[in-house]
Every structure is written in structure tokens, then in C-alpha cells.
Design a protein around this motif. Structure first.
Motif, PDB file in Angstrom:
ATOM      1  N   PHE A 175       0.844  -1.010   0.092  1.00  0.00           N
ATOM      2  CA  PHE A 175      -0.095  -0.065  -0.073  1.00  0.00           C
ATOM      3  C   PHE A 175       0.872   1.205   0.031  1.00  0.00           C
ATOM      4  O   PHE A 175       1.981   1.211   0.621  1.00  0.00           O
ATOM      5  CB  PHE A 175      -0.977   0.032   1.168  1.00  0.00           C
ATOM      6  CG  PHE A 175      -1.974  -1.029   1.128  1.00  0.00           C
ATOM      7  CD1 PHE A 175      -3.092  -0.706   0.672  1.00  0.00           C
ATOM      8  CD2 PHE A 175      -1.959  -2.272   1.775  1.00  0.00           C
ATOM      9  CE1 PHE A 175      -4.441  -1.554   0.677  1.00  0.00           C
ATOM     10  CE2 PHE A 175      -2.910  -3.045   1.864  1.00  0.00           C
ATOM     11  CZ  PHE A 175      -4.034  -2.790   1.163  1.00  0.00           C
ATOM     12  N   LYS A 176       0.459   2.406  -0.864  1.00  0.00           N
ATOM     13  CA  LYS A 176       1.097   3.474  -0.710  1.00  0.00           C
ATOM     14  C   LYS A 176       0.478   4.323   0.370  1.00  0.00           C
ATOM     15  O   LYS A 176      -0.551   4.496   0.558  1.00  0.00           O
ATOM     16  CB  LYS A 176       0.917   4.298  -2.053  1.00  0.00           C
ATOM     17  CG  LYS A 176       1.597   3.470  -3.400  1.00  0.00           C
ATOM     18  CD  LYS A 176       1.452   4.237  -4.364  1.00  0.00           C
ATOM     19  CE  LYS A 176       2.202   3.790  -5.634  1.00  0.00           C
ATOM     20  NZ  LYS A 176       3.603   3.317  -5.461  1.00  0.00           N
ATOM     21  N   ILE A 177       1.511   4.662   1.246  1.00  0.00           N
ATOM     22  CA  ILE A 177       1.140   5.430   2.641  1.00  0.00           C
ATOM     23  C   ILE A 177       1.594   6.871   2.141  1.00  0.00           C
ATOM     24  O   ILE A 177       2.724   7.436   2.014  1.00  0.00           O
ATOM     25  CB  ILE A 177       1.991   4.971   3.799  1.00  0.00           C
ATOM     26  CG1 ILE A 177       1.511   3.402   3.949  1.00  0.00           C
ATOM     27  CG2 ILE A 177       1.259   5.791   5.028  1.00  0.00           C
ATOM     28  CD1 ILE A 177       0.030   3.253   4.211  1.00  0.00           C
ATOM     29  N   ALA A 178       0.610   7.948   2.422  1.00  0.00           N
ATOM     30  CA  ALA A 178       0.590   9.399   2.180  1.00  0.00           C
ATOM     31  C   ALA A 178       0.261  10.082   3.715  1.00  0.00           C
ATOM     32  O   ALA A 178      -0.679   9.761   4.294  1.00  0.00           O
ATOM     33  CB  ALA A 178      -0.245   9.828   1.072  1.00  0.00           C
ATOM     34  N   ILE A 193       8.940   4.677   9.028  1.00  0.00           N
ATOM     35  CA  ILE A 193       8.010   4.338   7.961  1.00  0.00           C
ATOM     36  C   ILE A 193       8.236   4.558   6.358  1.00  0.00           C
ATOM     37  O   ILE A 193       8.743   5.690   6.408  1.00  0.00           O
ATOM     38  CB  ILE A 193       6.726   4.689   8.358  1.00  0.00           C
ATOM     39  CG1 ILE A 193       6.212   4.450   9.680  1.00  0.00           C
ATOM     40  CG2 ILE A 193       5.511   4.158   7.574  1.00  0.00           C
ATOM     41  CD1 ILE A 193       4.757   4.866  10.238  1.00  0.00           C
ATOM     42  N   ASP A 194       8.132   3.440   5.737  1.00  0.00           N
ATOM     43  CA  ASP A 194       8.592   3.587   4.368  1.00  0.00           C
ATOM     44  C   ASP A 194       7.271   4.587   3.731  1.00  0.00           C
ATOM     45  O   ASP A 194       6.559   3.957   2.852  1.00  0.00           O
ATOM     46  CB  ASP A 194       8.574   2.294   3.580  1.00  0.00           C
ATOM     47  CG  ASP A 194       8.955   2.652   2.158  1.00  0.00           C
ATOM     48  OD1 ASP A 194       9.386   3.582   1.855  1.00  0.00           O
ATOM     49  OD2 ASP A 194       8.971   1.671   1.347  1.00  0.00           O
ATOM     50  N   PHE A 195       7.185   5.655   3.770  1.00  0.00           N
ATOM     51  CA  PHE A 195       5.968   6.604   3.233  1.00  0.00           C
ATOM     52  C   PHE A 195       6.247   6.860   1.814  1.00  0.00           C
ATOM     53  O   PHE A 195       7.517   6.881   1.295  1.00  0.00           O
ATOM     54  CB  PHE A 195       6.138   7.994   4.032  1.00  0.00           C
ATOM     55  CG  PHE A 195       5.518   7.769   5.192  1.00  0.00           C
ATOM     56  CD1 PHE A 195       4.021   7.707   5.308  1.00  0.00           C
ATOM     57  CD2 PHE A 195       6.287   7.934   6.538  1.00  0.00           C
ATOM     58  CE1 PHE A 195       3.501   7.598   6.895  1.00  0.00           C
ATOM     59  CE2 PHE A 195       5.776   7.907   7.637  1.00  0.00           C
ATOM     60  CZ  PHE A 195       4.419   7.787   8.021  1.00  0.00           C
ATOM     61  N   SER A 196       5.280   6.702   1.059  1.00  0.00           N
ATOM     62  CA  SER A 196       5.458   7.133  -0.227  1.00  0.00           C
ATOM     63  C   SER A 196       5.296   8.547  -0.676  1.00  0.00           C
ATOM     64  O   SER A 196       6.031   8.810  -1.762  1.00  0.00           O
ATOM     65  CB  SER A 196       4.210   6.073  -1.317  1.00  0.00           C
ATOM     66  OG  SER A 196       4.189   4.733  -0.884  1.00  0.00           O
ATOM     67  N   VAL A 197       4.399   9.145  -0.190  1.00  0.00           N
ATOM     68  CA  VAL A 197       4.220  10.362  -0.405  1.00  0.00           C
ATOM     69  C   VAL A 197       3.956  11.171   0.896  1.00  0.00           C
ATOM     70  O   VAL A 197       3.519  10.694   1.825  1.00  0.00           O
ATOM     71  CB  VAL A 197       2.898  10.613  -1.026  1.00  0.00           C
ATOM     72  CG1 VAL A 197       2.518  11.843  -1.546  1.00  0.00           C
ATOM     73  CG2 VAL A 197       2.604   9.646  -2.342  1.00  0.00           C
TER      74      VAL A 197
END
Length: 638
Positions: A529-532, A549-553
Motif C-alpha cells: 500500500f502507498k502511504i501518504a 516508516i516507508d512513506f510513499s508520499v
């Protein structure tokens, strides 16, 4: 002599026969008065329990929905107890009950009225029992909510019938007393002593609280006409954490606390205006002069409230049991608006609502309310009730705002935003989101918005209007994030036919402060999941979470975006955050883009994706499909 004796016997018979008859009638009338007094209390209790059962039922369903097993068990036990009492009191009012000191009801009018409402009453209890077995039976819950007030009002009619019967018997009783006086002074004096004592005890049971000696709710509402409305202020008091006293020390200790609280209130206000409404609720009615400059109550009501808070919170010492109890209280203070008439019933209602507001705000405090506050409170209740049915009625609808490539103006994704179409008008989210969060409905709303976004994506994909990397962005509230189970979420989107890589979950900074949510967000990111982080810089702005945390956006909040080149400090801060995100290989989406000057500023910083009214406001599904099919969006349109 015999004739004198005969005359004496005759005179005695003439005297004693009417006396005996009068005594028999008086005794029979007394029994009816006693029965009516008990019946008033029992039917009044039924009236209260009708709403109590409705409130417990709603709390029970809410507890089941949020999976609070402790609360579910507690409420289930309470509902079973209330149902047993409810059915017993109903049977007692019709067929009598020796233990409750009430005889079989022989009043045809009341029995007929009972017969007319028994089907609804039995159906009401039946739906509660069904709800206990099937908490997701919203039809039963709806029936309980819809019929609670009507059933309460019908029971109130029974209370009034008993009251009329009670008053009529009291009048008959008075006539019998006069007859007894006429028959014989001695016998009448003896009878009067008994009757007076018995009558006062019956009145005391009906109008005074047996535990504290304070006037009760029945006395208040039966004597309301004697209160001068325009010179009255009401203070509604509810003890905080009183249940803890009963649970920890027992009901004897709880009774001791209530007696002591009553004593302290009488010390402050005297006996005249202090009432115990039931349970741990008290009411103080203050008569004031109406001169806001001279009267301390009118000018500084908070002084009275603070005095009550100060007195109640003092430790309560029980020397016999060698125990010490401490309780607080929540207070609602209501006064009429200047030059505006208001009934005492309205003031009591207003003070009650103000007390609830004080309790919701953290307890052990007071809230001073006016007529406008009550209107707003009732409007919020109406809105909450309407919201409960909004999802089923398809009133909750999605709006979409495009995520734009700032260089090519292509639509790279969409953010799904919730709207409420109520009475053919669009209700903005700020008017109902908090209600949805407090009621737990936000969970269903968030999942609905996610589903709507995915369905739109599938439709666009079938028409080859979007690429594989197209993003569906959806907001998760703190409640949704805490409640959602990761395996169920995976199954949910899999059934909808989409991969986690196409789903972007937007959360705010404060939502990951708790370790439980932090771990859940990390797991979602690991699963694809992409986490923004939404509205970055508007909340806690703790940079350590960017590392954990590996945040995407990171979606930069509109409040941080400089309005013009003149805002040098804002530009430097914005540039620093963009550079930081770039170094961390986290995508940036700039929110709130409204002008061409801001677009140029962001292009110079190397920002690639933007959202804002400069490109498009949130729009309906049909409009966003048309925009995507055009393939590019024209900057400056709204």
C-alpha cells in the motif's frame, strides 16, 4: 330506664353505624390511595426505563460495532435486568404484586388503556431481546429508537390517569374526614390522627425522595405552575464516576454519598429549591431578582457553579465504615435570555443539555448555556440521526480531486473525498465528519469512499483511459485506522479486483504517534500500500516518523505554501521540506495550489505532483471521467 337505655343504644347505633361505614369507606379509599401512589412511582419508572432501554440498546450496538467486549457484556447484563424489571412492573400495574405493595388494577379506564398499548409494549421488549441476540439487526434497533418516545408518552398518559385517580381519592378522603368529625369528636380525632399520618406518608412517597428527603421529579413537575418562570435559573448537576463508588464500595456507600451531596447542596441553596431527579442527578432552581447588575446569580453565575464544584469534590468521610469517597460533578447552568420569555420546562431541558456538554468536555466542570445553544445541540442530534441512515439511503457520495503532473498536466491519480447529498444539497464534510467519527459511522464511510474510488479506477481501466500506475487515494480517519484489520483490508481490495500498489491511504501525522498505529502503518506499507502523510506540517510534524516508516508520499499542507514571492521565510521553509523529501526519495504532492505564481514556484523547486483549485475543485464521478478521458487538464480552471 329501659326506654332511656333503648334510646342510648339507638343513639349509639345511629352514631356508630355511620362511623363504621365511614371508617370502612375511608379504609377502602386509603388502600386505593396507597395503590395509586405506588402505581404513580411504578408507571413513572416505566416511563423512564422506556428511554433508558432505548439508550442502552443504542450503546450496545455501538459497543458491538467497535468490538468493545467489556462494554458489550456490561450493556447486555443491564438490558436483561431492565427488561425483567420492565415486565415485572407492567404486570404489577395490571395484575398487582404483593411484594411491590400494589393490588390488582380494577380501574376500567386504565386497564383499557393498558390493553391498547400492550401490543406495542410487548413488541418493544421483543425487539430489544432480538437485538441482544442479533446486534446487527438494525431493523430492531430502528424500531426501538422510533417507538421509544411514543411509548414513553403513552406510559406518561397512564401516569396522568393514575394521578387523576389519586387526586380524586384524596378529595373523597377529605370528605370522609369531615364526616368523621361530625359523627364524633373523639372517634374523629383518633381517625384523623391515623389518616393524617398515613396521608402525609403517602404524599411523601409520591413527592419526596425517600433516601435524601429532597423533593423529587414528580413534585417538581406537578408544582411547576407555582414557579415564576422569568425569574428562574436552573443548575443541573450529575455526579461524575458515581458508578465507581457503587462498584468499589457497594450501594450502601453509594447511598451515603448521595445523602451527603444532598446535604451539601442544601447548605448552599437551602431546602426550597434543591431536587433529586433520580440516580445521581440533582437540580437546583434559583429565584433571582432579574437585575443583572444587583443579583450575584444573574451577573456571575459561574461563582455558584464553582462553589458547587468546590463543595462536591471535598472528600466524603464515612466514619461507621471507616471509608473515604471522592466524587466530582458536571454542571449545566441555564438562564433565560434578556427580555425573552422561556418556560421552566425549557430551562430544565437547557440545563440538562448543558450538563451533558460539560461531561463530554471532560467532567468536573460546568457549562453555561442559552437558548441558542439548545437549538444548536438539537440540530446536531437531528444531523446525527439523519447520518445514521445516510449510507443506506445512498446519500453519502464520492467527489474526486485530480492529482496533476505539474509539467505534463496529466492526471496521475485521484483523491476520493466524501460528500453528503442531503435534501438535494451537498453538505460539506466539516459539518458531519466529527459526528461520523463520534458515532463510529466513519469506518463505513471511509471504506465506502475507498470502494467508490476503486470502482471508478476499474471503469477507467476497462476503457484504457488510465495506466497501470494510476493511483486511487483515499483518506482513513483515526477510528478507521484503529479498527481496520489488515487481512480483511487485503481481502476487501482483492475482491474489488485491485492491487495494493494502486491504493494510496492518506493519514495525518498525529495518527501514527501511538505505537499501535505506527506498527499498523508500517505493515500496510510493507504489503505494498502507498502511504501518504496528509496535511504535512499542519500537525505534529515529527520528522522521526519519516525515518521509521516507508512513506510513499508527503502531501504538504496548503497553509505552508507561499501565496507569493514576497513570503521569503515561507519559501525557504517549503524549499527545505521539498529538498528533504527528495533526499529521502519520498514523493511530494503540493496541496492547495490556487495561482499560476504558485505553480511556477513549485516547478522551480522540482515538485512534480500537485492538487488544488487552480486545476480543479473536487468534482463528481462523471466530471472526473470526462477530465481523464481528455487526457490533460487545463490549468486555471475551477
Amino acid at each position: 330506664m329501659n326506654r332511656i337505655k333503648k334510646n342510648m343504644y339507638l343513639a349509639f347505633l345511629i352514631l356508630i353505624i355511620p362511623f363504621i361505614v365511614t371508617m370502612m369507606v375511608a379504609s377502602f379509599t386509603y388502600i386505593k390511595i396507597k395503590d395509586d401512589g405506588v402505581a404513580i412511582n411504578l408507571s413513572g419508572s416505566q416511563r423512564m426505563r422506556t428511554m433508558l432501554i432505548s439508550n442502552y440498546s443504542q450503546q450496545y450496538v455501538s459497543a458491538v460495532e467497535i468490538e468493545d467486549s467489556g462494554k458489550v457484556k456490561e450493556l447486555k447484563e443491564l438490558l436483561n435486568i431492565e427488561i425483567d424489571i420492565y415486565e415485572r412492573f407492567t404486570n404489577a400495574l395490571i395484575y398487582g404484586d404483593k411484594e411491590l405493595n400494589i393490588s390488582t388494577n380494577r380501574n376500567k379506564e386504565i386497564v383499557t388503556y393498558f390493553d391498547s398499548i400492550l401490543p406495542l409494549l410487548n413488541l418493544y421488549i421483543s425487539n430489544v431481546e432480538i437485538l441482544l441476540d442479533y446486534p446487527d439487526d438494525y431493523e430492531s434497533l430502528s424500531f426501538i429508537i422510533k417507538n421509544a418516545m411514543g411509548l414513553k408518552n403513552q406510559i406518561h398518559e397512564i401516569v396522568e390517569l393514575y394521578q387523576i385517580k389519586y387526586d380524586r381519592n384524596i378529595n373523597i378522603f377529605k370528605i370522609l374526614i369531615i364526616l368523621l368529625i361530625i359523627v364524633g369528636i373523639f372517634l374523629t380525632a383518633v381517625s384523623l390522627h391515623f389518616i393524617k399520618k398515613s396521608t402525609l406518608k403517602t404524599l411523601e412517597k409520591a413527592y419526596y425522595d425517600e433516601l435524601t428527603g429532597l423533593k423529587n421529579r414528580t413534585y417538581l413537575f406537578d408544582n411547576m405552575l407555582n414557579i415564576i418562570d422569568e425569574k428562574i435559573h436552573c443548575i443541573y448537576i450529575d455526579l461524575d464516576n458515581f458508578k465507581d463508588i457503587n462498584d468499589l464500595y457497594g450501594h450502601i456507600a453509594g447511598d451515603f454519598v448521595l445523602v451527603e451531596v444532598a446535604r451539601r447542596l442544601k447548605n448552599i441553596f437551602g431546602d426550597e429549591g434543591v431536587y433529586r431527579l433520580g440516580g445521581d442527578e440533582f437540580l437546583v432552581i434559583i429565584k433571582c431578582c432579574g437585575d443583572s447588575k444587583q443579583c450575584s446569580v444573574c451577573s456571575i453565575p459561574k461563582n455558584k457553579c464553582e462553589l458547587i464544584l468546590e463543595e462536591i469534590v471535598q472528600p466524603i468521610i464515612n466514619n461507621d465504615r471507616k471509608e473515604e469517597y471522592v466524587v466530582g460533578c458536571s454542571i449545566g447552568f441555564a438562564k433565560p435570555d434578556i427580555n425573552k420569555e422561556i418556560s421552566i420546562e425549557r430551562l430544565i431541558e437547557l440545563s440538562d443539555v448543558a450538563m451533558i456538554k460539560a461531561k463530554e468536555s471532560g467532567k468536573n466542570q460546568y457549562y453555561i448555556a442559552n437558548e441558542e445553544f439548545l437549538s444548536q445541540y438539537k440540530e446536531s442530534i437531528r444531523m446525527k440521526v439523519s447520518l445514521n441512515n445516510a449510507i443506506e439511503n445512498n446519500e453519502i457520495i464520492p467527489y474526486y480531486q485530480p492529482i496533476i503532473d505539474i509539467n505534463t498536466k496529466e492526471i496521475k491519480g485521484i483523491e476520493t473525498l466524501v460528500r453528503w447529498k442531503k435534501d438535494n444539497e451537498i453538505v460539506p464534510p466539516y459539518k458531519f465528519i466529527k459526528l461520523a467519527e463520534t458515532s463510529g459511522k466513519i469506518y463505513n464511510i471511509d471504506l465506502l469512499m475507498l470502494r467508490k474510488g476503486i470502482e471508478l479506477y476499474q471503469e477507467l481501466k476497462l476503457s484504457n483511459s488510465v495506466c497501470e500506475e494510476f493511483i486511487i487515494s483515499s483518506n482513513f480517519s483515526p477510528y478507521t485506522l484503529s479498527k481496520v484489520k489488515i487481512n480483511e483490508l487485503l481481502k476487501y481490495i482483492d475482491n474489488l479486483g485491485v492491487k495494493p500498489e494502486n491504493v494510496e491511504i492518506e493519514i495525518t501525522e498525529e495518527m501514527i504517534v501511538e505505537s499501535v498505529q505506527y506498527n499498523k502503518v508500517s505493515k500496510l506499507s510493507e504489503l505494498g500500500f502507498k502511504i501518504a502523510i496528509d496535511d504535512f506540517s499542519a500537525g505534529h510534524s515529527s520528522l522521526k516518523y519519516l525515518n521509521g516508516i516507508d512513506f510513499s508520499v508527503v502531501k504538504l499542507d496548503r497553509s505552508l505554501l507561499p501565496v507569493s514571492k514576497k513570503h521569503t521565510k515561507e519559501s525557504i521553509i517549503y524549499k527545505t521540506i521539498v529538498n528533504l523529501a527528495s533526499d529521502l526519495k519520498i514523493d511530494i504532492i503540493s496541496e492547495g495550489v490556487e495561482t499560476e505564481e504558485q505553480v511556477k514556484f513549485l516547478k522551480n523547486l522540482g515538485v512534480k505532483k500537485v492538487q488544488g483549485y487552480y486545476y480543479s475543485k473536487p468534482v463528481s464521478g462523471e466530471k472526473i471521467k470526462n477530465m481523464i478521458c481528455v487526457d490533460k487538464i487545463i490549468g486555471g480552471q475551477n
